[in-house]
Write an enzyme that holds these catalytic residues in place. Structure first.
Site, PDB file in Angstrom:
ATOM      1  N   CYS A 129       0.852  -1.189   0.000  1.00 48.10           N
ATOM      2  CA  CYS A 129       0.000   0.000   0.000  1.00 48.10           C
ATOM      3  C   CYS A 129       0.887   1.238   0.000  1.00 48.10           C
ATOM      4  O   CYS A 129       1.877   1.298   0.743  1.00 48.10           O
ATOM      5  CB  CYS A 129      -0.909   0.002   1.226  1.00 48.10           C
ATOM      6  SG  CYS A 129      -2.000   1.440   1.335  1.00 48.10           S
ATOM      7  N   HIS A 171      -8.964  -3.628  -2.942  1.00 50.32           N
ATOM      8  CA  HIS A 171      -8.023  -2.867  -2.118  1.00 50.32           C
ATOM      9  C   HIS A 171      -8.415  -1.393  -2.066  1.00 50.32           C
ATOM     10  O   HIS A 171      -8.493  -0.796  -0.976  1.00 50.32           O
ATOM     11  CB  HIS A 171      -6.610  -3.028  -2.697  1.00 50.32           C
ATOM     12  CG  HIS A 171      -5.542  -2.307  -1.945  1.00 50.32           C
ATOM     13  ND1 HIS A 171      -4.502  -2.957  -1.311  1.00 50.32           N
ATOM     14  CD2 HIS A 171      -5.324  -0.983  -1.729  1.00 50.32           C
ATOM     15  CE1 HIS A 171      -3.707  -2.070  -0.735  1.00 50.32           C
ATOM     16  NE2 HIS A 171      -4.180  -0.858  -0.983  1.00 50.32           N
ATOM     17  N   GLU A 172      -8.674  -0.797  -3.232  1.00 48.15           N
ATOM     18  CA  GLU A 172      -8.988   0.633  -3.261  1.00 48.15           C
ATOM     19  C   GLU A 172     -10.371   0.922  -2.688  1.00 48.15           C
ATOM     20  O   GLU A 172     -10.569   1.931  -1.996  1.00 48.15           O
ATOM     21  CB  GLU A 172      -8.871   1.172  -4.686  1.00 48.15           C
ATOM     22  CG  GLU A 172      -7.481   1.056  -5.286  1.00 48.15           C
ATOM     23  CD  GLU A 172      -6.385   1.627  -4.398  1.00 48.15           C
ATOM     24  OE1 GLU A 172      -6.626   2.633  -3.704  1.00 48.15           O
ATOM     25  OE2 GLU A 172      -5.272   1.061  -4.397  1.00 48.15           O
TER      26      GLU A 172
END
Length: 217
Positions: A129, A171-172
């Site tokens: 990240c 993830h986003e």
């Protein structure tokens, strides 16, 4: 369009314009790191709070920042804005046999995104990240999802995603609910980028890492 009730926010628009002015000609925005409250807050749904020109400039700057990092996704909270906006983009690597099932993911603006799993199959791989620089960890994610989002014009989209593109979308989207990948990662898998490169990067499937570091996949 973003519904009948467009919620233009003059103060927020001015703040974003100031951020973009500070970014300079290269339009690179500072990426906030873990510990910033905005990363742990529920992002506000985007309903037209920004002028169209400001939104387009923000999206352009977010893409430039993502690519420069480099990364394959960037959510608005990662540049200090609690809005449900993200950008994603990734391209096919040279290795066609990569078990992560990396596929072409053209640049997309995803606004107010959400996802639902298709089936129960999951996959566990290392991921990182941009807001937790220097480290990666193994995270189990859905292999197939139905992804939903709006584009910059407010048009709704719905698409099935598989493999690595599905992981990027998850993830986003998770960022926008205040979740960071490490929250549900195999914490014993946590590795510095240098150690990942030295010990585990040769095999994307973290089987040996699981045995040596003491976690399950």
């Amino acid at each position: 369009m973003f519904g009948r009730k467009v919620a233009f926010d003059a103060d927020l628009n001015h703040r974003v314009e100031s951020m973009l002015a500070e970014a300079g000609k290269e339009e690179l925005l500072p990426i906030v790191q873990m510990g910033e409250p905005v990363l742990r807050q529920q992002a506000q749904p985007y309903k037209g709070q920004l002028a169209a020109k400001t939104l387009n400039r923000l999206l352009k700057a977010m893409r430039a920042t993502m690519l420069e990092a480099p990364g394959v996704g960037l959510a608005a909270p990662q540049v200090g804005l609690g809005l449900a906006i993200a950008v994603i983009e990734d391209h096919i690597r040279d290795d066609e046999d990569d078990p992560r099932q990396i596929d072409e993911l053209p640049f997309r603006v995803i606004i107010n995104p959400s996802y639902e799993p298709i089936g129960q199959e999951t996959a566990s791989f290392y991921e990182g990240c941009l807001s937790l620089e220097g480290f990666q960890a193994v995270r189990r994610r859905w292999l197939d999802i139905t992804a939903s989002w709006e584009d910059r014009s407010g048009r709704k989209h719905r698409q099935r995603m598989h493999g690595w593109p599905a992981r990027i979308f998850q993830h986003e989207t998770d960022h926008l609910s205040g979740e960071v990948y490490i929250d549900k990662a195999e914490i014993r898998s946590l590795s510095s980028d240098d150690n990942l490169s030295e010990y585990w990067a040769y095999d994307p499937v973290p089987t040996e890492a699981a045995e040596e570091l003491g976690f399950t996949i």
